[in-house]
Write an enzyme that holds these catalytic residues in place. Structure first.
Site, short mmCIF file in Angstrom:
data_model
loop_
_atom_site.label_atom_id
_atom_site.label_comp_id
_atom_site.label_asym_id
_atom_site.label_seq_id
_atom_site.Cartn_x
_atom_site.Cartn_y
_atom_site.Cartn_z
N ASP A 37 -6.28 -5.26 -6.39
CA ASP A 37 -5.99 -3.94 -5.84
C ASP A 37 -7.19 -3.44 -5.04
OD1 ASP A 37 -3.59 -1.82 -6.95
OD2 ASP A 37 -5.24 -0.92 -5.81
N SER A 139 12.32 -3.32 -0.52
CA SER A 139 12.81 -1.96 -0.77
C SER A 139 14.28 -1.92 -0.43
CB SER A 139 12.07 -0.94 0.10
OG SER A 139 12.71 0.33 -0.01
N TYR A 151 9.01 1.63 8.05
CA TYR A 151 8.89 1.10 6.69
C TYR A 151 10.12 0.25 6.35
CZ TYR A 151 8.80 1.34 1.51
OH TYR A 151 8.82 1.05 0.16
N LYS A 155 10.16 -3.84 5.65
CA LYS A 155 10.64 -4.39 4.36
C LYS A 155 11.80 -5.35 4.60
CE LYS A 155 8.21 -2.25 1.01
NZ LYS A 155 7.32 -3.00 0.10
N1 LIG Z 1 8.32 3.83 -5.89
C1 LIG Z 1 9.44 3.57 -5.22
O1 LIG Z 1 10.43 4.35 -5.24
C2 LIG Z 1 9.58 2.30 -4.43
C3 LIG Z 1 10.86 1.96 -3.97
C4 LIG Z 1 11.01 0.79 -3.24
C5 LIG Z 1 9.92 -0.02 -3.00
N2 LIG Z 1 8.69 0.34 -3.46
C6 LIG Z 1 7.58 -0.56 -3.16
O2 LIG Z 1 6.97 -0.91 -4.38
C7 LIG Z 1 5.58 -1.19 -4.15
C8 LIG Z 1 4.72 -0.40 -5.13
O3 LIG Z 1 5.00 0.97 -4.98
P1 LIG Z 1 4.61 2.04 -6.10
O4 LIG Z 1 5.63 3.10 -6.01
O5 LIG Z 1 4.34 1.35 -7.40
O6 LIG Z 1 3.25 2.60 -5.47
P2 LIG Z 1 1.85 3.02 -6.14
O7 LIG Z 1 1.18 3.83 -5.11
O8 LIG Z 1 2.05 3.57 -7.49
O9 LIG Z 1 1.11 1.60 -6.27
C9 LIG Z 1 0.73 0.89 -5.13
C10 LIG Z 1 -0.53 0.11 -5.45
O10 LIG Z 1 -0.92 -0.60 -4.28
C11 LIG Z 1 -2.33 -0.42 -4.11
N3 LIG Z 1 -2.65 -0.59 -2.70
C12 LIG Z 1 -2.44 0.29 -1.69
N4 LIG Z 1 -2.86 -0.23 -0.53
C13 LIG Z 1 -3.34 -1.47 -0.81
C14 LIG Z 1 -3.91 -2.50 -0.02
N5 LIG Z 1 -4.10 -2.36 1.29
N6 LIG Z 1 -4.25 -3.67 -0.64
C15 LIG Z 1 -4.08 -3.81 -1.98
N7 LIG Z 1 -3.58 -2.86 -2.78
C16 LIG Z 1 -3.21 -1.70 -2.19
C17 LIG Z 1 -2.62 0.96 -4.64
O11 LIG Z 1 -4.00 1.14 -4.96
C18 LIG Z 1 -1.70 0.99 -5.86
O12 LIG Z 1 -2.34 0.44 -6.99
C19 LIG Z 1 5.33 -0.90 -2.68
O13 LIG Z 1 5.41 -2.10 -1.94
C20 LIG Z 1 6.47 0.03 -2.30
O14 LIG Z 1 6.77 -0.04 -0.94
C21 LIG Z 1 8.50 1.49 -4.16
#
Ligand SMILES: NC(=O)c1ccc[n+]([C@@H]2O[C@H](COP(=O)([O-])OP(=O)(O)OC[C@H]3O[C@@H](n4cnc5c(N)ncnc54)[C@H](O)[C@@H]3O)[C@@H](O)[C@H]2O)c1
Length: 248
Positions: A37, A139, A151, A155
């Site tokens: 991370d 996503s 976005y 995806k």
């Molecule tokens: N939460 C949702 O509703 C949702 C829905 C569909 C897809 N997603 C996808 O799930 C994944 C995680 O989302 P989340 O909701 O857990 O987000 P989150 O913000 O809780 O976690 C994301 C993590 O990625 C890390 N991060 C950010 N930029 C980074 C980089 N350049 N290199 C390495 N690490 C990095 C952050 O520090 C964090 O630990 C993402 O790819 C997001 O697009 C989330």
């Protein structure tokens, strides 16, 4: 049954949210886990909670040098790599003021799509000898029209990528799949009221939890999915069944 006993997983974005839940799940099933991370301090906290061998590695998926170094440190520490889970990411439009025009498209694409490519290219040489598995977090925005266009499109492009990689590398035994979540309660949603209101669009009448996604990732990464490659698995509480449940 511990499906990942003796195996090593590299999970990006594992300091928070879905990535954190995935790291915890894989560790609970026996994997040694690299918690990768940009937020190294939070990654170290996750490792402290895992209860199995783990390392926190600084990793920025927008930098090839950073990703290469993080994967190399993992293989140096554990001697092998079996699973890559690429979770890191977010919708840039939700977190920062992104310039309109070319910049918003190229920046999101570089983060979401090329970021995944960097991780795959760094991990693949190590996954061939172990006949390993790659799982990307896509996503539901990449499957149905729901979200910000750059976005969603970035995806969606991942689905084409895994189909092609699955075909290319199937003969070597490496599998590539995507889990495509809908709304998951993470820090991505700062206002709890938004999550409360979104429940209504889901037939299962709740939004997802990070563990819902982690369970699907663990399945696709495990030998239980040994004959599954190139797919995008929606994990979405029934969202894509259509609007029928909204009509009484
Ligand atoms: N939460 C949702 O509703 C949702 C829905 C569909 C897809 N997603 C996808 O799930 C994944 C995680 O989302 P989340 O909701 O857990 O987000 P989150 O913000 O809780 O976690 C994301 C993590 O990625 C890390 N991060 C950010 N930029 C980074 C980089 N350049 N290199 C390495 N690490 C990095 C952050 O520090 C964090 O630990 C993402 O790819 C997001 O697009 C989330």
């Amino acid at each position: 049954m511990k499906r990942f006993e003796g195996k090593v997983a590299f999970v990006t974005g594992a300091a928070h949210g879905i990535g954190r839940a995935t790291a915890v799940r894989l560790a609970a099933e026996g994997a040694s886990v690299a918690v990768a991370d940009v937020d190294l301090a939070a990654a170290e906290q996750v490792v402290a909670e895992l209860g199995v061998p783990g390392i926190a590695v600084e990793c920025d998926i927008t930098s090839r040098a950073s990703v290469d170094a993080a994967v190399a440190a993992t293989v140096e520490r554990f001697g092998r790599l079996d699973v890559l889970v690429q979770v890191a990411g977010h919708n840039l439009a939700n977190r920062e003021a992104v310039e309109p025009g070319d910049a918003q498209w190229t920046k999101q694409y570089d983060f979401t799509f090329t970021g995944a490519v960097r991780c795959i290219e760094a991990a693949l040489p190590h996954l061939v000898p172990t006949e390993g598995a790659v799982v990307l977090i896509g996503s539901i925005s990449g499957v149905v029209a729901l979200g910000t266009n750059p976005y969603a499109a970035a995806k969606a492009a991942l689905s084409s990528l895994v189909r092609n990689l699955a075909a290319d590398h199937g003969p070597s035994g490496v599998r590539f799949n995507i889990v495509a979540p809908a709304t998951v309660a993470t820090r991505a949603f700062k206002d709890p009221q938004v999550l409360e209101e979104l429940k209504a669009i889901y037939p299962l009448r709740r939004v997802g939890q990070p563990d819902d996604v982690a369970a699907a990732v663990a399945f696709l990464a495990s030998a239980d999915a040994a004959w599954i490659t190139g797919i995008t698995l929606p994990v979405e509480g029934g969202l894509t069944t259509g609007p029928g449940h909204l009509i009484s």
